[in-house]
Design a protein around this motif. Structure first.
Motif, PDB file in Angstrom:
ATOM      1  N   TYR A 101       4.884   1.869   4.487  1.00 52.31           N
ATOM      2  CA  TYR A 101       4.855   3.284   4.110  1.00 52.31           C
ATOM      3  C   TYR A 101       3.883   3.546   2.960  1.00 52.31           C
ATOM      4  O   TYR A 101       3.207   4.572   2.919  1.00 52.31           O
ATOM      5  N   GLY A 102       3.826   2.596   2.013  1.00 50.98           N
ATOM      6  CA  GLY A 102       2.921   2.770   0.874  1.00 50.98           C
ATOM      7  C   GLY A 102       1.464   2.530   1.233  1.00 50.98           C
ATOM      8  O   GLY A 102       0.564   3.093   0.598  1.00 50.98           O
ATOM      9  N   TYR A 230       3.218   8.033  -4.467  1.00 50.99           N
ATOM     10  CA  TYR A 230       3.188   6.614  -4.089  1.00 50.99           C
ATOM     11  C   TYR A 230       4.361   5.845  -4.710  1.00 50.99           C
ATOM     12  O   TYR A 230       5.049   5.073  -4.023  1.00 50.99           O
ATOM     13  N   TYR A 231       4.596   6.037  -5.993  1.00 45.89           N
ATOM     14  CA  TYR A 231       5.665   5.296  -6.688  1.00 45.89           C
ATOM     15  C   TYR A 231       7.012   5.545  -6.032  1.00 45.89           C
ATOM     16  O   TYR A 231       7.795   4.611  -5.786  1.00 45.89           O
ATOM     17  N   ARG A 233       7.697   6.550  -3.000  1.00 47.29           N
ATOM     18  CA  ARG A 233       7.789   5.969  -1.655  1.00 47.29           C
ATOM     19  C   ARG A 233       8.171   4.494  -1.719  1.00 47.29           C
ATOM     20  O   ARG A 233       8.944   4.000  -0.897  1.00 47.29           O
ATOM     21  N   MET A 234       7.613   3.796  -2.684  1.00 43.60           N
ATOM     22  CA  MET A 234       7.904   2.369  -2.791  1.00 43.60           C
ATOM     23  C   MET A 234       9.309   2.106  -3.313  1.00 43.60           C
ATOM     24  O   MET A 234       9.826   0.991  -3.163  1.00 43.60           O
TER      25      MET A 234
END
Length: 534
Positions: A101-102, A230-231, A233-234
Motif C-alpha cells: 500500500y505504501g 504515507y505515514y 498508511r504504513m
C-alpha cells in the motif's frame, strides 16, 4: 453462515460505525484525491503546452499540440495506470494489502515531482520526459484502485459497506475540484504578478516565458497530498480477512481487529485450519471452477467499467474542447496563454462543484438503500438519454448559442456518471470475489476500465480531428456531435452489461463470494433477476 464464520469476520460484519472506519476512509480516500488530481490536471495544461512548445512559424495552427503528441500526453498515464492495476492487484493478493500500500504512494510522490522537472529547449525532449514520468505516475495510481477498494471492503461492516467504499471513491471528486481551484489560483497569481493582459491580438506571440512555470507547478502539487498520508498508511494493520483467510493466521487477525475495535475476539486458529483444508475453496483464477462460479461476474465488472470509462474519461479530458466548440470558452487566438488556463480551470471547476462532486455523495447516501444494481442501471440509462439529447439537436445548441442549456445537460451526464456506474464499478468488484482473488479481480476490472479510458482519449481525438487537414491537429466542433452519439451508444451497452452484475447490498463478503462453503455457486443466477425487486 454466521455459525460457520470466523468470529473476527462476524464481528467486522456487525460492528457499529466507529472512528477507525472514518480513519480508514480518510487514509484510503486521500490516495484517490491524489489519483484524480494527477490524472485530470493534465487536461488543464495541454493547451498551454502547445502555446509554449509548438508556436511554429508557418504552421497552419500554431500553438496546438500535434495529434500524436496530444494523444500521448493525455493517455500515457492511463497506460501506466492499467499496468499498475494488474500488477499491484496481483501483488496485493500475494503479499498482503498493507505491504504494497505504501509503495504506490511513494511512486506517486516521486513521479509527480519529476513530471514538472522536464527542463529543455527541445519540445520533443520535454514531451518525452513528461510522458515517461506520467507513465510511472499512472503505475503508482493504478495500485491504489484495487488496494484501496479491497482494504475498505474488508474493514467495513456489511450494513454500510457500500457507503464506506463509495466515500473513499468520492474523494476523487474533491481531487478534480481542487485541481481546478489550484489552477485558478496559480494562473491568477501569474496574471497579477506579471501584468499579463487577458485578451491579445496575437495570443501565440504574446505567451510570456513565465507561463512555463504554471504547468510545472500544477503537476508537482500532486505530490503534497500523497506525501501527507504515507505515514498513516504504513500504520494501518493488515485486514483481518487477508490475515485469516489467505495468510491463515487467526491469532494476528483477532489481535489486530481487537485493538482496532477495542473488543475481545477469539483467535479460532483451528477453524481457520479447517477452512484451509476445504478443497472446494482452493481454485485459482484460471480454473474451470472460477469460470463457473465467477466468470459471468468478472465479465460484468470488466465490461461495465470498460464502457463507463470510455465515456467518463473522454468527457473529463476534453470538456474544454466541447465548451470551446459551443462558445462557452472564447477562441484561443483571442486570449493570452495564462488567461486560457484560467478560463478552462474555471469552467471545469464549475462543472465539478455543481455536478461531479454532488454525484459522488449521492451515491454515498443512497447506495446501501437502493443497492448497487439499481444505481448503476439508473446511471447508465440517464447518461444515455442526456448524451443523445445533446448530440441529436447539436446544431441547434451551437447555432442558437444556447450555452446555458447545453452546459446544464452536459453537467447532468457527470452527475449521473458519479451517482451511477463510475462509483458502482469501483465498489462491486471489491465485494463479490473470494479474499485470495479479491485484489486481483478488482485490478483486472479496473484495468479494463483504464483500457476504456485510453480508447476514449484516442477516440475523441480521432473523431474531432479535421480529416482534410490531419497535420493541423484536432478541431473542436468538427466531430463533437459524432463523439456524443458514440458515447450515447456506449452508455446504452453499459445498461445491457449491467444485467451481469450481482447485488451485494446487506450481504457479507463471504456470502457474496461463497467462501468457506463446501459447495456453492457463489451468487446464484436468480439473484440477478430478483435484484429489481429487492
Amino acid at each position: 453462515m454466521a455459525g460457520d464464520q470466523l468470529q473476527v469476520l462476524h464481528a467486522l460484519d456487525l460492528a457499529k460505525t466507529q472512528w477507525y472506519h472514518f480513519t480508514a476512509i480518510i487514509i484510503a480516500g486521500m490516495g484517490f484525491f491524489t489519483d484524480a488530481y494527477d490524472l485530470f490536471c493534465i487536461s488543464l495544461v495541454t493547451k498551454l503546452l502547445g502555446r509554449i512548445y509548438y508556436h511554429i512559424e508557418g504552421h497552419p495552427n500554431p500553438g496546438t499540440l500535434p495529434p500524436q503528441v496530444a494523444a500521448a500526453v493525455n493517455s500515457v498515464a492511463f497506460c501506466g495506470t492499467l499496468t499498475g492495476q494488474l500488477f499491484f492487484g496481483w501483488l496485493g493478493d500475494k503479499m498482503g494489502r498493507k505491504k504494497v500500500y505504501g509503495m504506490t504512494l511513494l511512486i506517486m510522490v516521486i513521479c509527480s515531482i519529476a513530471s514538472g522537472l522536464s527542463f529543455s529547449n527541445d519540445p520533443k525532449a520535454v514531451m518525452i520526459t513528461l510522458c515517461f514520468f506520467r507513465f510511472w505516475l499512472g503505475f503508482g495510481i493504478g495500485g491504489d484502485y484495487p488496494l484501496s477498494a479491497t482494504i475498505m471492503s474488508e474493514y467495513a461492516n456489511k450494513k454500510t459497506r457500500g457507503a464506506f467504499i463509495a466515500a473513499v471513491f468520492a474523494m476523487q471528486g474533491f481531487g478534480i475540484l481542487v485541481g481546478g481551484i489550484f489552477a485558478i489560483i496559480v494562473s491568477s497569481s501569474f496574471k497579477a504578478k506579471y501584468n499579463v493582459p487577458p485578451y491579445v491580438t496575437d495570443a501565440i506571440r504574446s505567451t510570456p516565458h513565465q507561463a512555463d512555470y504554471i504547468w510545472r507547478i500544477i503537476l508537482m502539487f500532486g505530490a503534497i497530498p500523497a506525501g501527507m498520508t504515507y505515514y498513516w498508511r504504513m500504520k494501518m494493520p493488515e485486514t483481518a480477512r487477508y490475515t485469516a483467510l489467505v495468510a491463515k493466521n487467526a491469532g494476528k487477525a483477532a489481535a489486530d481487529m481487537a485493538r482496532v475495535m477495542q473488543v475481545d475476539i477469539e483467535a479460532e486458529q483451528k477453524k481457520v485450519e479447517e477452512i484451509s483444508e476445504k478443497d472446494s475453496n482452493s481454485f485459482g483464477l484460471f480454473t474451470k471452477q472460477f469460470l463457473r462460479r465467477h466468470g459471468l461476474h468478472l465479465l460484468g465488472t470488466t465490461t461495465t467499467w470498460f464502457l463507463l470509462d470510455i465515456a467518463f474519461y473522454s468527457q473529463n479530458l476534453f470538456q474544454k474542447d466541447v465548451f470551446s466548440a459551443i462558445g462557452w470558452i472564447p477562441p484561443a487566438k483571442t486570449m493570452s496563454a495564462i488567461e486560457e488556463v484560467f478560463r478552462i480551470a474555471r469552467a471545469q471547476t464549475i462543472i465539478a462543484l455543481c455536478s461531479t462532486v454532488p454525484g459522488y455523495w449521492f451515491t454515498v447516501a443512497f447506495i446501501d438503500r437502493m443497492g448497487r444494481f439499481k444505481i448503476q442501471l439508473m446511471g447508465f440509462t440517464m447518461m444515455t438519454i442526456f448524451m443523445f439529447a445533446l448530440a441529436i439537436p447539436y446544431n441547434h445548441w451551437k447555432e442558437h448559442e444556447n450555452r446555458i442549456g447545453f452546459v446544464v445537460m452536459y453537467s447532468l451526464t457527470f452527475f449521473f456518471a458519479n451517482f451511477g456506474p463510475n462509483a458502482t464499478t469501483f465498489i462491486v468488484p471489491a465485494e463479490i470475489f473470494p479474499a485470495r482473488l479479491r485484489s486481483t479481480c478488482h485490478g483486472i476490472s479496473a484495468a479494463s476500465g483504464k483500457l476504456g479510458a485510453i480508447v476514449g482519449a484516442f477516440g475523441f481525438l480521432y473523431l474531432a480531428q479535421d480529416k482534410k487537414k490531419p497535420d493541423v491537429g484536432y478541431s473542436p466542433g468538427i466531430g463533437v456531435k459524432n463523439a456524443l452519439i458514440v458515447l450515447g451508444v456506449v452508455n446504452f451497452l453499459g445498461v445491457l452489461f449491467t444485467l451481469l452484475v450481482p447485488e451485494a447490498k446487506g450481504k457479507s463478503l463471504e456470502e457474496m463470494s461463497g467462501e468457506n462453503e463446501d459447495d456453492y455457486d457463489a451468487v446464484k443466477p436468480e439473484d440477478v433477476s430478483k435484484v429489481a425487486a429487492t
